[in-house]
Scaffold this motif. Sequence first.
Motif, PDB file in Angstrom:
ATOM      1  N   SER A  80       0.812  -1.213   0.000  1.00  0.00           N
ATOM      2  CA  SER A  80       0.000   0.000   0.000  1.00  0.00           C
ATOM      3  C   SER A  80       0.849   1.268   0.000  1.00  0.00           C
ATOM      4  O   SER A  80       0.412   2.302  -0.492  1.00  0.00           O
ATOM      5  CB  SER A  80      -0.925   0.020   1.221  1.00  0.00           C
ATOM      6  OG  SER A  80      -1.868  -1.022   1.150  1.00  0.00           O
ATOM      7  N   THR A  82       2.413  -2.795   4.017  1.00  0.00           N
ATOM      8  CA  THR A  82       0.991  -3.101   3.864  1.00  0.00           C
ATOM      9  C   THR A  82       0.167  -1.956   4.427  1.00  0.00           C
ATOM     10  O   THR A  82       0.690  -1.020   5.047  1.00  0.00           O
ATOM     11  CB  THR A  82       0.623  -4.393   4.607  1.00  0.00           C
ATOM     12  OG1 THR A  82       0.703  -4.136   6.035  1.00  0.00           O
ATOM     13  CG2 THR A  82       1.554  -5.540   4.247  1.00  0.00           C
ATOM     14  N   SER A  83      -1.140  -2.022   4.260  1.00  0.00           N
ATOM     15  CA  SER A  83      -2.031  -1.001   4.810  1.00  0.00           C
ATOM     16  C   SER A  83      -2.000  -0.982   6.327  1.00  0.00           C
ATOM     17  O   SER A  83      -2.398   0.006   6.956  1.00  0.00           O
ATOM     18  CB  SER A  83      -3.465  -1.238   4.325  1.00  0.00           C
ATOM     19  OG  SER A  83      -3.931  -2.503   4.757  1.00  0.00           O
ATOM     20  N   GLU A  90      -7.491   4.097   5.060  1.00  0.00           N
ATOM     21  CA  GLU A  90      -8.806   3.536   4.762  1.00  0.00           C
ATOM     22  C   GLU A  90      -9.923   4.379   5.356  1.00  0.00           C
ATOM     23  O   GLU A  90     -10.999   4.519   4.766  1.00  0.00           O
ATOM     24  CB  GLU A  90      -8.881   2.097   5.280  1.00  0.00           C
ATOM     25  CG  GLU A  90      -7.940   1.142   4.535  1.00  0.00           C
ATOM     26  CD  GLU A  90      -7.969  -0.257   5.116  1.00  0.00           C
ATOM     27  OE1 GLU A  90      -8.657  -0.467   6.139  1.00  0.00           O
ATOM     28  OE2 GLU A  90      -7.305  -1.153   4.545  1.00  0.00           O
ATOM     29  N   PRO A 111       1.947   6.623  -1.185  1.00  0.00           N
ATOM     30  CA  PRO A 111       0.881   5.647  -1.462  1.00  0.00           C
ATOM     31  C   PRO A 111       1.018   5.066  -2.859  1.00  0.00           C
ATOM     32  O   PRO A 111       1.463   5.738  -3.792  1.00  0.00           O
ATOM     33  CB  PRO A 111      -0.394   6.491  -1.348  1.00  0.00           C
ATOM     34  CG  PRO A 111       0.039   7.872  -1.733  1.00  0.00           C
ATOM     35  CD  PRO A 111       1.465   8.016  -1.258  1.00  0.00           C
TER      36      PRO A 111
END
Length: 363
Positions: A29, A47-48, A321, A357
């Motif tokens: 991410s 990762t996120s 998110e 990002p």
Amino acid sequence: MASRRSFLAGLLATGLAPQASWADLGCPSFLAAGQQNDGSFVLAGLTSRGDILFRCPLPDRGHAASAHPKRPEIVAFARRPGRFAQVINCRDGAPLARLDPPNGHHFYGHGCFSSDGTRLYTTENDYVNSRGVVGIWDTTNGYQRIGSFSSGGIGPHDILLRNDAPGLVIANGGIQTHPRSGRAKLNLKTMRPNLSYTDLNGSVQDQVVLPLDLHQNSIRHLAIHTSGTLAFAMQWQGEPGAGVPITGLHLSGTAPQLLAEDDPRVRNLQGYGGSIGFSADGKQVAVTSPRGGVAQIMDAVSGDLLYEHQLPDVCGLATGESGFVVTTGKGQVAALSGPDISPLSQSDMRWDNHLIPLTRGEL
């Protein structure tokens, strides 16, 4: 039945193998430069949730990076006044190319790809002639330099591809520097930062200059929403403690909007905007300050400062998110959502300035 390995080997032999993609690396991410405990420098994929998927060695301290929109390649940029930009194959960390600016130039820490990935644009200082330059590199031919154009000002730092029209937007910080003077700022009394909107060949289509009383507010970092609205973070070069606005919004063809300019908490940034980003819905803008150890979240319509989070040495920032994701020089990755802060991960990394990002198109 042939094994998957032999099947892929057959495809490679015939030239029909599927092109490697970011999915081969677990669909990271974010990208972030940092320093490991042994003193070495890397660029990592996250990762996120902030977990590290891979680490690619860097020859020296990194600043920001740009991800190829289709291939699992990154270009990691040296911290100003560095002269390297390292192209890395993220599948194995192998260097694919090293970009060296022309004699008399150095990189400014940022760059961006064209939407099809065939061109890379880099911000540079032509310190011999005291002017900002954007370098153009052909990614289909080993990242060969094929041209350059004026950035529209002095000290170009960040650069982004526009969403609202074909072209680029460049943050010209306005500060004159020279490698023989290290990181000294040579023109603080006369500096005039600007935002320059150009086409892909460098023709200036729009330019925004701040009011004269803010001529020492260096425009440094950018974020752009899918609507085309641009957010910019500044770094004040005038008298300390002035309490000037550090963030702004702009849409080409309109006047810039400075955020939270009358809120006394702006002083907590200590005149330094380290990174800037939008929430996914574009309704909020956040800025970080490693000097102040704070991240502030503002309303993108009213400009009001909504929330402030205390985080020592926070700087990296990206859309999350349900709000924002930040990184710190203490190895922390955290999520910011309204008034809430949620730790995501803790590592041995000393994360550097930016959290980059990766868009869905790149994955």
